[in-house]
Design a protein around this motif. Structure first.
Motif, PDB file in Angstrom:
ATOM      1  N   THR A 135       2.267   8.457   4.981  1.00 19.96           N
ATOM      2  CA  THR A 135       2.038   7.075   4.580  1.00 19.96           C
ATOM      3  C   THR A 135       3.114   6.139   5.131  1.00 19.96           C
ATOM      4  N   PHE A 182      -9.709  -5.437   0.385  1.00 17.03           N
ATOM      5  CA  PHE A 182      -8.990  -4.292  -0.163  1.00 17.03           C
ATOM      6  C   PHE A 182      -9.424  -3.002   0.527  1.00 17.03           C
ATOM      7  N   VAL A 237      -7.019  -0.696   3.071  1.00  9.77           N
ATOM      8  CA  VAL A 237      -6.724   0.706   2.764  1.00  9.77           C
ATOM      9  C   VAL A 237      -7.225   1.625   3.884  1.00  9.77           C
ATOM     10  N   PHE A 278      -5.036   1.219   6.874  1.00 13.27           N
ATOM     11  CA  PHE A 278      -3.747   1.851   6.586  1.00 13.27           C
ATOM     12  C   PHE A 278      -3.841   3.368   6.743  1.00 13.27           C
ATOM     13  N   ILE A 292       0.839  -1.205   0.000  1.00 11.75           N
ATOM     14  CA  ILE A 292       0.000   0.000   0.000  1.00 11.75           C
ATOM     15  C   ILE A 292       0.872   1.252   0.000  1.00 11.75           C
ATOM     16  N   VAL A 341       2.237   1.901  -3.463  1.00 11.36           N
ATOM     17  CA  VAL A 341       1.174   2.375  -4.359  1.00 11.36           C
ATOM     18  C   VAL A 341       0.936   3.861  -4.137  1.00 11.36           C
TER      19      VAL A 341
END
Length: 111
Positions: A43, A82, A86, A89, A26, A29
Motif C-alpha cells: 500500500t 470513492f 480506491v 490506488f 487511503i 485507512v
C-alpha cells in the motif's frame, strides 16, 4: 535522476499535492487494518504511484468524454469517486507505469 525530474515536471504541482493527499488518506485507512508488513509495503508503494495511475485515468476519461459533461446526483458522484480512487490506488502498481511512460513521451516531445 534526470528522467524522474522530467516526469515530475510534466505534472502540475497542485495535481500532485491533491493526489498525494488522497493517497495518504487511503494508505492510512488500509494501514489501520493492521494487515502485516507485506500489505503495508504494497500500500505504501501504491501510495507513491497513485498520482501516475490517476493521470492515466484522467487522460483516458478526457479522451473518451471530450468536452461533454454528465449531470448526476451528488451521492452518485461521491460514491463513484470513492470507488475510482480506491481502485486506482490498489492497482497503481500496474497502472502507474503506463502513466510514467506517457509523461516521459510527453516530456520528450516538449524538448
Amino acid at each position: 535522476m534526470e528522467f524522474v525530474k522530467k516526469v515530475f515536471k510534466e505534472v502540475e504541482p497542485s495535481y500532485l499535492i491533491k493526489s498525494y493527499i488522497i493517497a495518504a488518506i487511503i494508505f492510512f485507512v488500509f494501514k489501520s487494518a493492521n494487515l502485516g508488513i507485506g500489505p503495508t509495503i504494497y500500500t505504501f508503494i501504491c501510495a507513491l504511484l497513485f498520482p501516475f495511475s490517476a493521470i492515466v485515468w484522467d487522460s483516458f476519461a478526457g479522451l473518451m468524454m471530450g468536452n461533454n459533461m454528465l449531470i448526476l446526483p451528488i451521492p452518485v458522484v461521491l460514491i463513484w469517486k470513492f470507488i475510482k480512487f480506491v481502485l486506482l490506488f490498489m492497482f497503481a502498481v500496474f497502472i502507474a507505469p503506463i502513466g510514467v511512460l506517457y509523461l516521459a513521451i510527453r516530456a520528450k516531445s516538449h524538448q
